[in-house]
Design a protein around this motif. Sequence first.
Motif, PDB file in Angstrom:
ATOM      1  N   MET A   1       0.844  -1.167   0.000  1.00 10.64           N
ATOM      2  CA  MET A   1       0.000   0.000   0.000  1.00 10.64           C
ATOM      3  C   MET A   1       0.894   1.236   0.000  1.00 10.64           C
ATOM      4  N   PRO A   2       0.895   2.015  -1.087  1.00 12.20           N
ATOM      5  CA  PRO A   2       1.678   3.247  -1.115  1.00 12.20           C
ATOM      6  C   PRO A   2       1.074   4.298  -0.184  1.00 12.20           C
ATOM      7  N   ILE A   3       1.932   4.938   0.592  1.00  7.87           N
ATOM      8  CA  ILE A   3       1.522   6.038   1.467  1.00  7.87           C
ATOM      9  C   ILE A   3       2.381   7.242   1.101  1.00  7.87           C
ATOM     10  N   ILE A   4       1.728   8.321   0.705  1.00 11.03           N
ATOM     11  CA  ILE A   4       2.435   9.524   0.299  1.00 11.03           C
ATOM     12  C   ILE A   4       2.103  10.622   1.302  1.00 11.03           C
ATOM     13  N   GLU A  22      -6.315  13.923  -5.247  1.00 10.47           N
ATOM     14  CA  GLU A  22      -6.770  13.178  -6.424  1.00 10.47           C
ATOM     15  C   GLU A  22      -5.649  13.015  -7.454  1.00 10.47           C
ATOM     16  N   ASN A  23      -4.928  14.092  -7.725  1.00 13.43           N
ATOM     17  CA  ASN A  23      -3.862  14.039  -8.726  1.00 13.43           C
ATOM     18  C   ASN A  23      -2.693  13.160  -8.285  1.00 13.43           C
ATOM     19  N   ILE A  24      -2.329  13.244  -7.020  1.00 12.78           N
ATOM     20  CA  ILE A  24      -1.262  12.380  -6.512  1.00 12.78           C
ATOM     21  C   ILE A  24      -1.683  10.917  -6.599  1.00 12.78           C
ATOM     22  N   THR A  25      -2.915  10.644  -6.197  1.00 11.33           N
ATOM     23  CA  THR A  25      -3.424   9.274  -6.268  1.00 11.33           C
ATOM     24  C   THR A  25      -3.362   8.748  -7.691  1.00 11.33           C
ATOM     25  N   ASP A  26      -3.859   9.522  -8.641  1.00 13.28           N
ATOM     26  CA  ASP A  26      -3.855   9.091 -10.047  1.00 13.28           C
ATOM     27  C   ASP A  26      -2.438   8.838 -10.551  1.00 13.28           C
ATOM     28  N   GLU A  30      -0.980   5.220 -11.828  1.00  7.58           N
ATOM     29  CA  GLU A  30      -0.410   5.088 -13.177  1.00  7.58           C
ATOM     30  C   GLU A  30       1.055   4.647 -13.137  1.00  7.58           C
ATOM     31  N   THR A  31       1.826   5.209 -12.236  1.00  3.74           N
ATOM     32  CA  THR A  31       3.261   4.933 -12.182  1.00  3.74           C
ATOM     33  C   THR A  31       3.580   3.561 -11.607  1.00  3.74           C
ATOM     34  N   VAL A  39      -3.992   3.287  -2.347  1.00  7.06           N
ATOM     35  CA  VAL A  39      -3.167   4.493  -2.251  1.00  7.06           C
ATOM     36  C   VAL A  39      -3.678   5.381  -1.117  1.00  7.06           C
ATOM     37  N   ARG A  40      -2.760   5.807  -0.254  1.00  6.65           N
ATOM     38  CA  ARG A  40      -3.073   6.705   0.854  1.00  6.65           C
ATOM     39  C   ARG A  40      -2.276   7.995   0.671  1.00  6.65           C
TER      40      ARG A  40
END
Length: 62
Positions: A1-4, A22-26, A30-31, A39-40
């Motif tokens: 689980m990615p956490i940013i 929203e943009n970071i999640t997208d 994608e990456t 995604v958190r």
Amino acid sequence: MPIIQVNMIEGRPPEKVRALIENITDTVVETLDAPKESVRVLVNEMPKTHWGKAGIPASEKK
């Protein structure tokens, strides 16, 4: 689980923070080919008195 984690000075409107999340999640989806649900994004907003650059709080900058 990615956490940013995003640290930024407070004061942006809620709709801008929502768009950032929203943009970071997208981008992470994608990456990394990660499922969107995994995604958190944590946004930490700090007062200008708690953010310094070159030894000076942002609240004292002009």
